[in-house]
Design a protein around this motif. Structure first.
Motif, short mmCIF file in Angstrom:
data_model
loop_
_atom_site.label_atom_id
_atom_site.label_comp_id
_atom_site.label_asym_id
_atom_site.label_seq_id
_atom_site.Cartn_x
_atom_site.Cartn_y
_atom_site.Cartn_z
N PRO A 225 -1.72 13.20 -2.42
CA PRO A 225 -2.72 11.93 -1.40
C PRO A 225 -2.64 10.93 -2.47
O PRO A 225 -2.72 10.84 -3.88
CB PRO A 225 -4.13 13.01 -1.70
N HIS A 226 -3.23 9.92 -1.70
CA HIS A 226 -3.56 8.74 -2.20
C HIS A 226 -3.78 7.79 -1.37
O HIS A 226 -4.68 8.23 -0.42
CB HIS A 226 -1.59 7.43 -1.86
N CYS A 300 -3.88 1.88 -6.30
CA CYS A 300 -4.27 3.76 -6.22
C CYS A 300 -4.67 4.16 -7.51
O CYS A 300 -3.82 4.10 -8.23
CB CYS A 300 -2.59 4.63 -5.37
N PHE A 302 -5.67 7.59 -7.34
CA PHE A 302 -5.96 8.81 -7.25
C PHE A 302 -4.73 9.80 -8.42
O PHE A 302 -3.92 9.36 -8.62
CB PHE A 302 -5.05 9.32 -5.50
N HIS A 311 -2.15 6.70 -10.70
CA HIS A 311 -1.48 6.73 -9.83
C HIS A 311 -0.82 5.49 -10.20
O HIS A 311 0.25 5.08 -10.83
CB HIS A 311 -1.13 6.92 -8.18
N MET A 316 1.71 2.47 -9.12
CA MET A 316 1.55 1.86 -7.37
C MET A 316 0.40 1.75 -7.77
O MET A 316 -0.92 1.61 -8.02
CB MET A 316 0.40 3.73 -7.47
CU LIG Z 1 -1.55 7.25 -5.36
#
Ligand SMILES: [Cu+2]
Length: 324
Positions: A225-226, A300, A302, A311, A316
């Motif tokens: 998931p992001h 991101c 997550f 991330h 990310m």
């Molecule tokens: Cu992510």
């Protein structure tokens, strides 16, 4: 370990969306490019304590979700949709709520650079949350106080949770049922640009981002998931400079002291553009964003499935120049 890293999400969402007055945000509310497409609509209002307007049951389908945040909701809010898989909604909500706990004590992890890299390859059998990683995330959108946001998401059959897309959101999550079959011929809204998210990148894959109000499609082409936290940066900011901010945040967390920024101070130097609700692999959403020309940062936070590290610490994040 996970607590240490996961609490970063909260910290950074707070600095991005919590500490900057909504009045500082650029852009007037534009007419929706997503309205009028004939999609079924879900109209949601965020109050200071509730997510209102979601029926107990809705038909499966691709929805235009219209999110209005009351004026008195300080710092704005957001809505995201989660479908538990192999766990109850209560289990998922409990894991998410745990992310909002107080920052744990420093646990001896390396204070410098990227402790995550060491963790990722280590022998890591700590109990990571599972219900939240197994869930399906359909996406959503963040909206500032007194404004209305639009996002198109797919709600497939089953039980869903609408939540504030932040473990510390003051609005109680809402559990609802989606019934029937997904329609065969789902309408694909036209988008000015497509962003893709994956491990560990965010990039424009089609079209381009330009100033003004546009529909942007966001696809998760990765496995985990992001989501995207989106800010306007000082002109000419580089990815290296974002890396410095992330390192300084990590150092502050490890030491327990407030962060000291040597270059860009997120609180002073950035303005929130939006954030998107978390999306699982192979999901698409369409949002409307009103962009100012300039240097934009997309990141991101997550938690990684391997060790809970956001991330961003795996790289990310990206910088995108938005032209006139
Ligand atoms: Cu992510």
């Amino acid at each position: 370990m996970i607590g240490t890293h996961v609490s970063k999400i909260v910290l950074i969402l707070l600095f991005m969306f919590g500490l900057i007055p909504a009045t500082a945000v650029q852009g007037a509310q534009a007419e929706s490019g997503l309205a009028g497409l004939g999609l079924p609509e879900l109209s949601i209002t965020l109050t200071t304590s509730a997510i209102e307007g979601i029926p107990d049951q809705v038909d499966a389908g691709r929805y235009l979700v219209v999110v209005t945040v009351d004026d008195d909701v300080e710092f704005g809010g957001g809505v995201g949709f989660i479908q538990p898989v192999g766990a109850s909604s209560e289990d998922v909500l409990a894991e998410l709520a745990a992310l909002a706990g107080p920052p744990p004590e420093a646990d001896g992890a390396s204070p410098e650079g990227s402790p995550s890299a060491a963790d990722a390859h280590g022998d890591h059998e700590e109990a990571l949350p599972s219900a939240m990683f197994d869930s399906i995330y359909a996406g959503g959108t963040g909206v500032l106080s007194g404004q209305t946001g639009h996002v198109v998401v797919d709600l497939t059959p089953g039980e869903w949770i609408a939540w504030g897309e932040d473990p510390e959101a003051p609005q109680s999550p809402v559990i609802f049922q989606v019934t029937g079959d997904m329609p065969d011929n789902l309408l694909e809204p036209e988008a000015a640009a497509t962003l893709v998210m994956g491990e560990y990148l965010i990039m424009v894959s089609e079209g381009e981002l330009t100033a003004g109000s546009h529909v942007v499609r966001i696809d998760n082409v990765g496995a985990q998931p992001h989501f995207i936290g989106w800010v306007l940066l000082p002109d000419g900011t580089t990815e290296e400079q974002i890396g410095v901010v992330l390192d300084e945040e990590m150092q502050a967390e490890m030491s327990g002291a407030p962060p000291v920024y040597s270059d860009i101070d997120p609180e002073e130097d950035t303005m929130p553009v939006t954030f998107t609700g978390t999306q699982s692999a192979d999901t698409s959403i369409w949002i409307e964003v009103d962009l100012e020309a300039g240097t934009h940062g997309l990141v991101c936070f997550f938690p990684d499935v391997s060790d809970g590290t956001p991330h961003a610490y795996y790289g990310m994040y990206t910088v995108i120049q938005v032209g006139e």
